[in-house]
Design a protein around this motif. Structure first.
Motif, PDB file in Angstrom:
ATOM      1  N   GLY A 200      36.850  57.378   4.359  1.00  0.00           N
ATOM      2  CA  GLY A 200      37.402  58.465   3.861  1.00  0.00           C
ATOM      3  C   GLY A 200      37.392  59.676   4.702  1.00  0.00           C
ATOM      4  N   THR A 201      37.011  59.703   5.816  1.00  0.00           N
ATOM      5  CA  THR A 201      37.186  60.494   6.637  1.00  0.00           C
ATOM      6  C   THR A 201      38.551  60.884   7.088  1.00  0.00           C
ATOM      7  OG1 THR A 201      35.181  60.541   7.678  1.00  0.00           O
ATOM      8  CG2 THR A 201      36.712  61.612   9.015  1.00  0.00           C
ATOM      9  N   THR A 202      39.455  61.929   7.257  1.00  0.00           N
ATOM     10  CA  THR A 202      40.650  62.336   7.602  1.00  0.00           C
ATOM     11  C   THR A 202      41.000  61.810   9.073  1.00  0.00           C
ATOM     12  OG1 THR A 202      40.776  63.795   5.883  1.00  0.00           O
ATOM     13  CG2 THR A 202      42.482  64.111   7.230  1.00  0.00           C
ATOM     14  N   ASP A 203      41.918  61.329   9.236  1.00  0.00           N
ATOM     15  CA  ASP A 203      42.442  61.089  10.468  1.00  0.00           C
ATOM     16  C   ASP A 203      43.133  62.385  11.136  1.00  0.00           C
ATOM     17  OD1 ASP A 203      43.483  60.282  12.821  1.00  0.00           O
ATOM     18  OD2 ASP A 203      44.926  58.828  11.960  1.00  0.00           O
ATOM     19  N   PRO A 204      42.478  62.867  12.241  1.00  0.00           N
ATOM     20  CA  PRO A 204      43.208  64.285  12.515  1.00  0.00           C
ATOM     21  C   PRO A 204      44.522  64.050  13.505  1.00  0.00           C
ATOM     22  CG  PRO A 204      41.431  63.657  13.938  1.00  0.00           C
ATOM     23  CD  PRO A 204      41.508  62.571  13.048  1.00  0.00           C
ATOM     24  N   HIS A 205      44.791  62.931  14.101  1.00  0.00           N
ATOM     25  CA  HIS A 205      45.672  62.639  15.207  1.00  0.00           C
ATOM     26  C   HIS A 205      47.117  62.922  14.867  1.00  0.00           C
ATOM     27  CE1 HIS A 205      41.892  60.476  16.212  1.00  0.00           C
ATOM     28  NE2 HIS A 205      42.204  61.157  17.450  1.00  0.00           N
ATOM     29  N   PHE A 206      47.325  63.962  14.081  1.00  0.00           N
ATOM     30  CA  PHE A 206      48.912  64.240  13.482  1.00  0.00           C
ATOM     31  C   PHE A 206      49.790  64.251  14.729  1.00  0.00           C
ATOM     32  CE2 PHE A 206      47.392  68.335  14.282  1.00  0.00           C
ATOM     33  CZ  PHE A 206      48.525  68.984  14.801  1.00  0.00           C
ATOM     34  N   TRP A 207      49.557  64.885  16.046  1.00  0.00           N
ATOM     35  CA  TRP A 207      50.519  65.083  16.890  1.00  0.00           C
ATOM     36  C   TRP A 207      51.229  63.863  17.505  1.00  0.00           C
ATOM     37  CZ3 TRP A 207      45.267  65.610  17.127  1.00  0.00           C
ATOM     38  CH2 TRP A 207      44.541  64.934  17.812  1.00  0.00           C
ATOM     39  N   LEU A 208      50.550  62.586  17.293  1.00  0.00           N
ATOM     40  CA  LEU A 208      51.197  61.671  17.766  1.00  0.00           C
ATOM     41  C   LEU A 208      52.569  61.142  16.802  1.00  0.00           C
ATOM     42  CD1 LEU A 208      48.101  59.711  18.892  1.00  0.00           C
ATOM     43  CD2 LEU A 208      49.973  60.585  20.399  1.00  0.00           C
ATOM     44  N   GLU A 209      52.842  61.794  15.838  1.00  0.00           N
ATOM     45  CA  GLU A 209      53.844  61.594  15.007  1.00  0.00           C
ATOM     46  C   GLU A 209      54.870  62.789  15.132  1.00  0.00           C
ATOM     47  OE1 GLU A 209      56.092  62.196  12.585  1.00  0.00           O
ATOM     48  OE2 GLU A 209      55.073  61.630  10.705  1.00  0.00           O
ATOM     49  N   PRO A 210      55.895  62.640  15.565  1.00  0.00           N
ATOM     50  CA  PRO A 210      56.535  63.983  16.211  1.00  0.00           C
ATOM     51  C   PRO A 210      57.052  64.847  14.800  1.00  0.00           C
ATOM     52  CG  PRO A 210      57.691  61.966  17.351  1.00  0.00           C
ATOM     53  CD  PRO A 210      56.556  61.627  16.467  1.00  0.00           C
ATOM     54  N   ILE A 211      57.389  64.373  13.875  1.00  0.00           N
ATOM     55  CA  ILE A 211      57.930  65.221  12.706  1.00  0.00           C
ATOM     56  C   ILE A 211      56.530  65.790  12.111  1.00  0.00           C
ATOM     57  CG2 ILE A 211      58.740  65.391  10.316  1.00  0.00           C
ATOM     58  CD1 ILE A 211      60.747  64.268  12.963  1.00  0.00           C
ATOM     59  N   ARG A 212      55.519  65.604  12.104  1.00  0.00           N
ATOM     60  CA  ARG A 212      54.293  66.142  11.632  1.00  0.00           C
ATOM     61  C   ARG A 212      54.008  67.243  12.734  1.00  0.00           C
ATOM     62  NH1 ARG A 212      52.736  61.629   8.981  1.00  0.00           N
ATOM     63  NH2 ARG A 212      51.545  62.038   7.090  1.00  0.00           N
ATOM     64  N   TYR A 213      54.014  67.019  13.957  1.00  0.00           N
ATOM     65  CA  TYR A 213      53.947  67.941  15.115  1.00  0.00           C
ATOM     66  C   TYR A 213      55.059  69.199  14.930  1.00  0.00           C
ATOM     67  CZ  TYR A 213      52.670  69.383  19.891  1.00  0.00           C
ATOM     68  OH  TYR A 213      52.258  69.679  21.012  1.00  0.00           O
ATOM     69  N   GLN A 214      56.127  68.718  14.719  1.00  0.00           N
ATOM     70  CA  GLN A 214      57.317  69.699  14.379  1.00  0.00           C
ATOM     71  C   GLN A 214      56.895  70.639  13.419  1.00  0.00           C
ATOM     72  OE1 GLN A 214      60.832  68.455  12.111  1.00  0.00           O
ATOM     73  NE2 GLN A 214      61.902  68.476  14.018  1.00  0.00           N
ATOM     74  N   LYS A 215      56.254  70.073  12.182  1.00  0.00           N
ATOM     75  CA  LYS A 215      56.058  71.111  11.132  1.00  0.00           C
ATOM     76  C   LYS A 215      55.152  72.214  11.725  1.00  0.00           C
ATOM     77  CE  LYS A 215      57.229  67.795   7.626  1.00  0.00           C
ATOM     78  NZ  LYS A 215      56.668  67.149   6.253  1.00  0.00           N
ATOM     79  N   VAL A 216      53.906  71.826  12.496  1.00  0.00           N
ATOM     80  CA  VAL A 216      52.890  72.598  12.813  1.00  0.00           C
ATOM     81  C   VAL A 216      53.615  73.772  13.781  1.00  0.00           C
ATOM     82  CG1 VAL A 216      50.921  72.695  14.332  1.00  0.00           C
ATOM     83  CG2 VAL A 216      51.066  70.924  12.703  1.00  0.00           C
ATOM     84  N   ALA A 217      54.582  73.184  14.779  1.00  0.00           N
ATOM     85  CA  ALA A 217      55.153  74.219  15.473  1.00  0.00           C
ATOM     86  C   ALA A 217      56.001  75.267  14.852  1.00  0.00           C
ATOM     87  CB  ALA A 217      56.298  73.293  16.520  1.00  0.00           C
ATOM     88  N   GLN A 218      56.569  74.716  13.676  1.00  0.00           N
ATOM     89  CA  GLN A 218      57.301  75.944  13.128  1.00  0.00           C
ATOM     90  C   GLN A 218      56.376  76.837  12.290  1.00  0.00           C
ATOM     91  OE1 GLN A 218      59.398  73.026  10.527  1.00  0.00           O
ATOM     92  NE2 GLN A 218      61.092  72.973  12.154  1.00  0.00           N
ATOM     93  N   ALA A 219      55.086  76.070  11.995  1.00  0.00           N
ATOM     94  CA  ALA A 219      54.302  77.169  11.284  1.00  0.00           C
ATOM     95  C   ALA A 219      53.912  78.100  12.329  1.00  0.00           C
ATOM     96  CB  ALA A 219      53.315  76.389  10.607  1.00  0.00           C
ATOM     97  N   ILE A 220      53.461  77.544  13.528  1.00  0.00           N
ATOM     98  CA  ILE A 220      52.987  78.494  14.573  1.00  0.00           C
ATOM     99  C   ILE A 220      53.722  79.804  14.581  1.00  0.00           C
ATOM    100  CG2 ILE A 220      52.458  78.673  16.902  1.00  0.00           C
ATOM    101  CD1 ILE A 220      51.128  75.847  16.953  1.00  0.00           C
TER     102      ILE A 220
END
Length: 329
Positions: free
Chosen positions: A156-176
């Motif tokens: 049940g531990t959340t997988d943290p490695h979102f940046w290896l999927e470009p669209i998730r990483y893109q959303k983070v960059a936009q939020a930054i």
């Protein structure tokens, strides 16, 4: 060579192989911040907890920010420990960008400070959990029921490695960009412009991955640790990790033997190792099963062994590695 559980581990120990993780490159320090979070050059002092976040801040902030990566060279991000100087840097920074739950020391230090902090987790959409990754039920994550969980299993531990999927990483960059614009309204337009440029590059990267990985002969991805769930989910792969979410964790002997059986039963040709963790486990499995090894970088940090100078270059190297290892036409 047909090693059973104890023999697999004994082989690694006899070879004198250290299984602990190592290394994550760090960005230049952002020393010299004033009490209002600005450096002597007038730039915003921003702290990022590890490389993917530091790179995103650098791309979005440009020459208006000075970024400190808290994860220094030689330190695996998951196990980061902070020095008093690191804590002071967090305290002095205008903004601290981190992923809650990935680095407990960072979480604790930020909670004790009064400065502005931005947790990227909600934006990153961390929807995959460790139980999904290891495939306890033989359905969600790729390994059949016969493969037991790794030694560091925390279902049940959340997988943290979102940046290896470009669209998730893109959303983070936009939020930054939004966060920097809030702190520095004068340069808000520049941050949005930089984020748009970076987002287009990530969209292109995503399209290239999707196109190149459509016709792979094998969709089963055997990796050193469970870092590639988001990548696997987006591009149609089935991840079978040797250990769980912590790179360099000592593998369970039964897990090693079961993965070896899985590799042979499914005629898997490539086992993926990493840049910042000893390749011994993958190499041992490859020798037993007749497979080869290749480096698939989880991009938790750069090193002199990285196949590129930044995120985009390393991700494209990963794409080439997957095309060859998974036999994609």
């Amino acid at each position: 060579m047909n090693l059973r559980p104890a023999a697999l581990v004994a082989t690694l120990v006899a070879a004198g192989v250290g299984l602990s993780a190592c290394g994550s490159s760090d960005a230049p320090a952002a020393g010299g911040a004033t009490s209002d979070g600005a450096t002597e050059g007038g730039r915003l002092a921003v702290v990022a907890s590890f490389y993917p976040l530091a790179y995103a801040v650098e791309r979005v902030g440009g020459d208006k920010v000075q970024v400190t990566n808290l994860t220094k060279a030689g330190v695996e991000p998951h196990d980061l420990e902070l020095t008093p100087q690191d804590v002071a840097t967090i305290s002095d920074a205008k903004l601290s960008v981190y992923e809650k739950g990935l680095q407990p020391a960072v979480d604790e230090a930020i909670a004790e400070q009064q400065g502005t902090a931005f947790d990227v987790s909600p934006v990153a959409d961390l929807s995959l959990r460790y139980a999904d990754v290891i495939g306890d039920d033989g359905q969600a994550g790729g390994a059949p029921t016969a493969i037991p969980g790794a030694s560091d299993t925390r279902a049940g531990t959340t997988d943290p490695h979102f940046w290896l999927e470009p669209i998730r990483y893109q959303k983070v960059a936009q939020a930054i960009a939004t966060e920097l614009g809030r702190l520095d309204p004068i340069d808000k337009g520049l941050y949005y412009e930089n984020a748009t440029t970076f987002s287009k590059e990530l969209t292109t990267l995503d399209g290239d991955f999707a196109s190149a990985l459509t016709t792979c002969k094998s969709k089963k991805l055997v990796t050193s640790h469970a870092a590639f769930a988001y990548l696997a989910d987006r591009y149609g792969f089935q991840q079978v990790p040797v250990v769980g979410l912590t790179p360099g964790a000592e593998p369970d002997p039964a897990r090693l033997a079961a993965v070896a059986d899985y590799v042979k039963a499914n005629k898997i040709g490539t086992i993926y190792t990493e840049t910042l963790v000893s390749p011994a486990i993958g190499e041992t499995l490859a020798k037993e099963t007749g497979a080869t090894t290749a480096v698939l970088d989880p991009l938790e940090g750069l090193s002199d062994k990285s196949a590129g100078r930044d995120y985009l270059q390393v991700m494209r190297a990963n794409l080439a590695t997957l095309q060859k290892g998974q036999q994609c036409n």
